[in-house]
Design a protein around this motif. Structure first.
Motif, PDB file in Angstrom:
ATOM      1  N   GLU A  73     120.230 123.653  60.502  1.00 42.59           N
ATOM      2  CA  GLU A  73     119.840 122.867  59.331  1.00 42.59           C
ATOM      3  C   GLU A  73     118.877 121.759  59.736  1.00 42.59           C
ATOM      4  OE1 GLU A  73     123.103 121.525  56.875  1.00 42.59           O
ATOM      5  OE2 GLU A  73     124.297 123.250  57.502  1.00 42.59           O
ATOM      6  N   TYR A  74     119.178 121.093  60.856  1.00 43.41           N
ATOM      7  CA  TYR A  74     118.284 120.036  61.335  1.00 43.41           C
ATOM      8  C   TYR A  74     116.913 120.619  61.688  1.00 43.41           C
ATOM      9  CZ  TYR A  74     115.865 116.900  64.432  1.00 43.41           C
ATOM     10  OH  TYR A  74     114.873 116.150  65.014  1.00 43.41           O
ATOM     11  N   LEU A  75     116.928 121.730  62.409  1.00 40.29           N
ATOM     12  CA  LEU A  75     115.660 122.326  62.847  1.00 40.29           C
ATOM     13  C   LEU A  75     114.786 122.765  61.675  1.00 40.29           C
ATOM     14  CD1 LEU A  75     116.924 124.361  65.926  1.00 40.29           C
ATOM     15  CD2 LEU A  75     115.597 122.230  65.946  1.00 40.29           C
ATOM     16  N   SER A  76     115.403 123.162  60.562  1.00 46.49           N
ATOM     17  CA  SER A  76     114.631 123.599  59.404  1.00 46.49           C
ATOM     18  C   SER A  76     114.374 122.466  58.406  1.00 46.49           C
ATOM     19  CB  SER A  76     115.335 124.760  58.701  1.00 46.49           C
ATOM     20  OG  SER A  76     116.566 124.331  58.151  1.00 46.49           O
ATOM     21  N   ALA A  77     114.949 121.299  58.653  1.00 46.55           N
ATOM     22  CA  ALA A  77     114.785 120.175  57.725  1.00 46.55           C
ATOM     23  C   ALA A  77     113.381 119.595  57.839  1.00 46.55           C
ATOM     24  CB  ALA A  77     115.815 119.096  58.034  1.00 46.55           C
ATOM     25  N   SER A  78     112.965 118.977  56.770  1.00 44.70           N
ATOM     26  CA  SER A  78     111.675 118.286  56.771  1.00 44.70           C
ATOM     27  C   SER A  78     111.786 117.100  55.830  1.00 44.70           C
ATOM     28  CB  SER A  78     110.555 119.223  56.325  1.00 44.70           C
ATOM     29  OG  SER A  78     110.794 119.670  55.014  1.00 44.70           O
ATOM     30  N   GLY A  79     110.770 116.326  55.807  1.00 43.55           N
ATOM     31  CA  GLY A  79     110.722 115.222  54.871  1.00 43.55           C
ATOM     32  C   GLY A  79     111.663 114.091  55.208  1.00 43.55           C
ATOM     33  N   GLU A  80     112.205 113.493  54.160  1.00 40.05           N
ATOM     34  CA  GLU A  80     112.983 112.270  54.299  1.00 40.05           C
ATOM     35  C   GLU A  80     114.252 112.440  55.116  1.00 40.05           C
ATOM     36  OE1 GLU A  80     115.273 108.938  51.588  1.00 40.05           O
ATOM     37  OE2 GLU A  80     113.816 110.255  50.611  1.00 40.05           O
ATOM     38  N   GLU A  81     114.975 113.551  54.913  1.00 42.29           N
ATOM     39  CA  GLU A  81     116.240 113.680  55.637  1.00 42.29           C
ATOM     40  C   GLU A  81     116.008 113.821  57.148  1.00 42.29           C
ATOM     41  OE1 GLU A  81     117.142 118.426  54.728  1.00 42.29           O
ATOM     42  OE2 GLU A  81     118.531 116.899  54.038  1.00 42.29           O
ATOM     43  N   ARG A  82     114.977 114.520  57.549  1.00 43.89           N
ATOM     44  CA  ARG A  82     114.674 114.624  58.983  1.00 43.89           C
ATOM     45  C   ARG A  82     114.126 113.296  59.511  1.00 43.89           C
ATOM     46  NH1 ARG A  82     112.805 119.683  62.426  1.00 43.89           N
ATOM     47  NH2 ARG A  82     112.643 118.639  64.421  1.00 43.89           N
ATOM     48  N   ALA A  83     113.324 112.625  58.727  1.00 36.38           N
ATOM     49  CA  ALA A  83     112.755 111.337  59.138  1.00 36.38           C
ATOM     50  C   ALA A  83     113.850 110.306  59.375  1.00 36.38           C
ATOM     51  CB  ALA A  83     111.760 110.838  58.092  1.00 36.38           C
ATOM     52  N   LYS A  84     114.874 110.297  58.529  1.00 33.67           N
ATOM     53  CA  LYS A  84     115.994 109.367  58.711  1.00 33.67           C
ATOM     54  C   LYS A  84     116.717 109.637  60.024  1.00 33.67           C
ATOM     55  CE  LYS A  84     118.259 108.057  54.668  1.00 33.67           C
ATOM     56  NZ  LYS A  84     119.148 108.406  53.551  1.00 33.67           N
ATOM     57  N   VAL A  85     116.954 110.896  60.309  1.00 41.70           N
ATOM     58  CA  VAL A  85     117.651 111.274  61.536  1.00 41.70           C
ATOM     59  C   VAL A  85     116.800 110.924  62.752  1.00 41.70           C
ATOM     60  CG1 VAL A  85     118.497 113.237  62.877  1.00 41.70           C
ATOM     61  CG2 VAL A  85     119.069 113.036  60.459  1.00 41.70           C
ATOM     62  N   ASP A  86     115.522 111.224  62.700  1.00 42.59           N
ATOM     63  CA  ASP A  86     114.628 110.914  63.818  1.00 42.59           C
ATOM     64  C   ASP A  86     114.523 109.408  64.035  1.00 42.59           C
ATOM     65  OD1 ASP A  86     114.270 113.609  64.264  1.00 42.59           O
ATOM     66  OD2 ASP A  86     112.312 113.696  63.277  1.00 42.59           O
ATOM     67  N   TYR A  87     114.511 108.648  62.951  1.00 44.76           N
ATOM     68  CA  TYR A  87     114.469 107.178  63.048  1.00 44.76           C
ATOM     69  C   TYR A  87     115.732 106.672  63.743  1.00 44.76           C
ATOM     70  CZ  TYR A  87     114.163 102.281  61.626  1.00 44.76           C
ATOM     71  OH  TYR A  87     114.106 100.911  61.625  1.00 44.76           O
ATOM     72  N   ALA A  88     116.888 107.163  63.319  1.00 45.64           N
ATOM     73  CA  ALA A  88     118.158 106.743  63.941  1.00 45.64           C
ATOM     74  C   ALA A  88     118.190 107.140  65.411  1.00 45.64           C
ATOM     75  CB  ALA A  88     119.336 107.367  63.193  1.00 45.64           C
ATOM     76  N   PHE A 116     122.227 114.418  62.292  1.00 44.31           N
ATOM     77  CA  PHE A 116     121.965 115.111  61.036  1.00 44.31           C
ATOM     78  C   PHE A 116     123.272 115.413  60.309  1.00 44.31           C
ATOM     79  CE2 PHE A 116     121.102 118.770  58.341  1.00 44.31           C
ATOM     80  CZ  PHE A 116     119.919 118.404  57.724  1.00 44.31           C
ATOM     81  N   SER A 117     124.281 115.861  61.062  1.00 43.57           N
ATOM     82  CA  SER A 117     125.579 116.161  60.433  1.00 43.57           C
ATOM     83  C   SER A 117     126.218 114.893  59.869  1.00 43.57           C
ATOM     84  CB  SER A 117     126.521 116.856  61.415  1.00 43.57           C
ATOM     85  OG  SER A 117     126.995 115.973  62.407  1.00 43.57           O
ATOM     86  N   TYR A 118     126.062 113.769  60.578  1.00 46.30           N
ATOM     87  CA  TYR A 118     126.595 112.494  60.081  1.00 46.30           C
ATOM     88  C   TYR A 118     125.846 112.053  58.831  1.00 46.30           C
ATOM     89  CZ  TYR A 118     128.749 111.978  64.743  1.00 46.30           C
ATOM     90  OH  TYR A 118     129.460 112.142  65.890  1.00 46.30           O
ATOM     91  N   ASN A 119     124.518 112.188  58.859  1.00 47.35           N
ATOM     92  CA  ASN A 119     123.705 111.793  57.717  1.00 47.35           C
ATOM     93  C   ASN A 119     124.021 112.651  56.494  1.00 47.35           C
ATOM     94  OD1 ASN A 119     121.492 110.317  56.418  1.00 47.35           O
ATOM     95  ND2 ASN A 119     120.406 112.265  56.521  1.00 47.35           N
ATOM     96  N   LYS A 120     124.328 113.900  56.739  1.00 49.34           N
ATOM     97  CA  LYS A 120     124.672 114.805  55.631  1.00 49.34           C
ATOM     98  C   LYS A 120     125.986 114.381  54.978  1.00 49.34           C
ATOM     99  CE  LYS A 120     125.256 119.734  54.776  1.00 49.34           C
ATOM    100  NZ  LYS A 120     125.322 121.053  55.402  1.00 49.34           N
TER     101      LYS A 120
END
Length: 129
Positions: A73-88, A116-120
């Protein structure tokens, strides 16, 4: 109470802390354990200690089912949800993987999948200060 404080410091809302009171979710414990092994791996790599590198790599939580499920899910994510995880992640691990071998990059990706799992489950909320 210490779990609540640690959870709040990563950017989750206070309501999440009250939900977690009285439970032992191990989220913070598992994240910190993996971050310690990343630091051990990086230190061993700096000294070219292959046995220590192997030990630190093996000690990562590779058997964590929640992270395994979140990885694609993380690898296929894009946009805001991936950006939040990358920022953290970049706040926790401010330097990119070194070119010693590919395993450090694998650990980075695993940690991002964990976040990503925590953010979800509990969406990150970042302050501008």
């Amino acid at each position: 109470k210490s779990c609540t404080l640690a959870v709040r410091s990563i950017g989750w809302s206070p309501a999440v802390g009250s939900v977690l009171d009285g439970q032992d979710p191990k989220a913070v414990q598992n994240l910190v354990a993996d971050l310690k092994m990343l630091a051990a791996y990086e230190t061993a790599a700096d000294w070219r200690e292959t046995k220590a590198m192997d030990g630190a790599f093996a000690a990562i939580s590779w058997d964590d089912a929640a992270v395994k499920a979140a990885l694609p899910e993380y690898l296929s994510a894009s946009g805001e949800e991936r950006a939040k995880v990358d920022y953290a992640f970049n706040a926790l691990v401010p330097r990119p993987p070194q070119g010693v071998d590919g395993r450090q990059a694998v650990i980075h990706t695993w940690l991002k999948a964990r976040l990503f799992s925590y953010n979800k489950a509990f969406p990150f909320q970042f302050n501008s200060f």
